[in-house]
Design an enzyme around this catalytic site. Structure first.
Site, PDB file in Angstrom:
ATOM      1  N   HIS A   1     -54.731  26.532 -42.640  1.00 22.89           N
ATOM      2  CA  HIS A   1     -54.457  27.545 -41.616  1.00 22.89           C
ATOM      3  C   HIS A   1     -54.271  28.934 -42.246  1.00 22.89           C
ATOM      4  O   HIS A   1     -55.108  29.806 -42.034  1.00 22.89           O
ATOM      5  CB  HIS A   1     -53.247  27.188 -40.744  1.00 22.89           C
TER       6      HIS A   1
ATOM      7  N   ASP B   1     -58.711  19.092 -37.671  1.00 22.39           N
ATOM      8  CA  ASP B   1     -57.260  19.076 -37.477  1.00 22.39           C
ATOM      9  C   ASP B   1     -56.834  18.057 -36.421  1.00 22.39           C
ATOM     10  O   ASP B   1     -56.848  16.859 -36.665  1.00 22.39           O
ATOM     11  CB  ASP B   1     -56.780  20.485 -37.150  1.00 22.39           C
TER      12      ASP B   1
END
Length: 445
Positions: free
Chosen positions: A265, A316
């Site tokens: 991220h 994810d």
């Protein structure tokens, strides 16, 4: 044998390519060739994409968190639903959910997955008789579907900076340093295919103390290391309050961040932090679809890539599994913010080609994979794109049409030389989808 009307080779696009595969690798690449009887003929052939970040079990509640509760909805409220789901799955469910996710990854054009695996224990938090039971289920799912696996067992010890004691919803995740070391050793012993790897992943700065992070880095020096970092502003604020530094700044000052690291991220960065990641050689593991779904924020991709930074993409939460959608969402976020088009393309270049190649290279680095190229001696991880309109288009335009248009689609995939997707469907989809539906029926009952 594979005959491709166009293929993306190390030197660029070539027409009329004939590949011979042997033992999971590309044996030969013939240019200017003609198809032979019995060849699998495809419109366009590209290397398979690495998926740098997956939580496979979360595929089970895709689309089930889109109802707003009282107050502001955020990652932190979504996390409570994730915990409830995580506390419900049994080992056979974990395998079924992972198999479904991996089938969909292969159908989407991913040929390797980095499984950031933090679901370790029984539902009451106790160890299974085999403490690596749930990791074994991930390996089994990868073997069944054919996807290459970089397994990333997660170290998770605390519920927040301080350290704060983990709460009850996190009980299946928790390890001490000694038992975690034993888990990694057990995962190493599960590697029976040449394409599989084992790294490790301290979950985040809030889930591992400074001392634990240092000891992990020493114990697992040289392994691929993945960590969630700077995903949410609350994490940034909590890190500032505890350490007096923002997460990425603290990590750069206190951890051996280098080309073996993947910072997942890394959404909320100062200019200095962004430049530090780029210069370290680490990979920024971006998950644009999940980051958009959770309202995380937007990674500063334009400046980062201009500074030589390396990126990878990941699915994810597996709310959507689609190579093209991840790349498109990454680019469209930049367009919305900057109010301009083709933000991540080089001057005069193809946006699709730039995004695709950057993610290929960074993903391979992050997952300890061979260079993702179509060349003799390299793994036969190949994705065929079909062009139903049979338009005459140059290679880069094929990528642009796949990522940003509607007509191009994945038709065939070879993973480790195994022809696992034909006509857009995984060869095991029917039975795996049935097991997936049965697992969901049990978990959601």
């Amino acid at each position: 044998m594979i005959f491709a009307k166009q293929a993306l080779l190390p030197g660029g696009w070539q027409a009329n390519i004939r590949l011979t595969l042997d033992g999971g690798h590309v044996l030969s690449v013939e240019t200017g060739a003609a198809p032979f009887h019995g060849d699998v003929t495809v419109d366009c052939l590209v290397p398979g994409m690495p998926n740098a970040h997956s939580h496979a079990f979360q595929r089970g509640f895709s689309g089930m968190t889109e109802r707003r509760g009282a107050g502001r909805d955020s990652f932190w409220t979504w996390r409570e639903m994730m915990y409830r789901f995580a506390l419900s799955v049994q080992p056979e469910d974990v395998q079924a959910l992972a198999e479904m996710a991996y089938v969909e990854m292969l159908e989407a054009g991913y040929t390797r997955v980095g499984e950031f695996h933090y679901l370790h224990h029984d539902t009451d938090g106790s160890f299974y008789d085999n403490p690596a039971e749930l990791s074994a289920r991930i390996f089994a799912a990868a073997h069944e579907t054919g996807i290459a696996l970089t397994h990333l067992p997660v170290f998770y010890a605390h519920g927040g900076f301080g350290p704060v004691q983990a709460d009850d919803g996190q009980r299946r995740f928790l390890h001490g340093l000694d038992t975690f070391g034993e888990l990694v050793e057990a995962c190493d012993a599960m590697v029976t295919r040449p394409q599989d790897r084992v790294g490790y992943a301290p979950h985040s700065l809030r889930a591992a103390s400074q001392e634990e992070l240092a000891r992990l880095a020493q114990a697992f020096h040289g392994r691929k290391t993945h960590i969630h970092i700077a995903e949410q502003m609350k994490e940034v604020e909590d890190c500032l309050a505890f350490h007096g530094q923002r997460p990425v700044a603290w990590a750069m000052d206190n951890l051996p961040v280098d080309a073996n690291w993947c910072l997942i991220h890394a959404t909320h960065l100062t200019d200095e932090e962004r430049r530090a990641i780029a210069s370290s050689g680490a990979v920024a593991g971006l998950c644009p679809v999940t980051e958009a779904n959770l309202g995380d924020g937007m990674f500063p991709a334009i400046s980062y890539l201009a500074e030589g930074g390396r990126i990878a993409i990941g699915t994810d939460s597996n709310i959507r599994i689609d190579v093209a959608e991840e790349l498109r969402t990454l680019e469209y976020g930049q367009r919305l913010f900057h109010r301009a088009r083709n933000m991540l393309a080089g001057e005069g270049g193809s946006t699709g080609r730039r995004l695709f190649e950057a993610s290929l290279t960074g993903g391979a680095q992050a997952l300890d994979a061979p260079p993702p190229v179509i060349a003799p001696g390299m793994p036969a991880d190949l994705v065929a794109l079909c062009d139903p309109l049979t338009l005459v288009a140059e290679g880069d335009q094929m990528l642009d049409r796949w990522i940003f248009g509607r007509d191009m689609a994945v038709s065939d995939v070879w993973a480790g030389g195994r022809h696992v997707v034909t006509d857009g469907r995984h060869v095991c989809r029917d039975r795996i989808q049935m097991r997936f539906a049965e697992a969901l029926g049990r978990v959601l009952a």
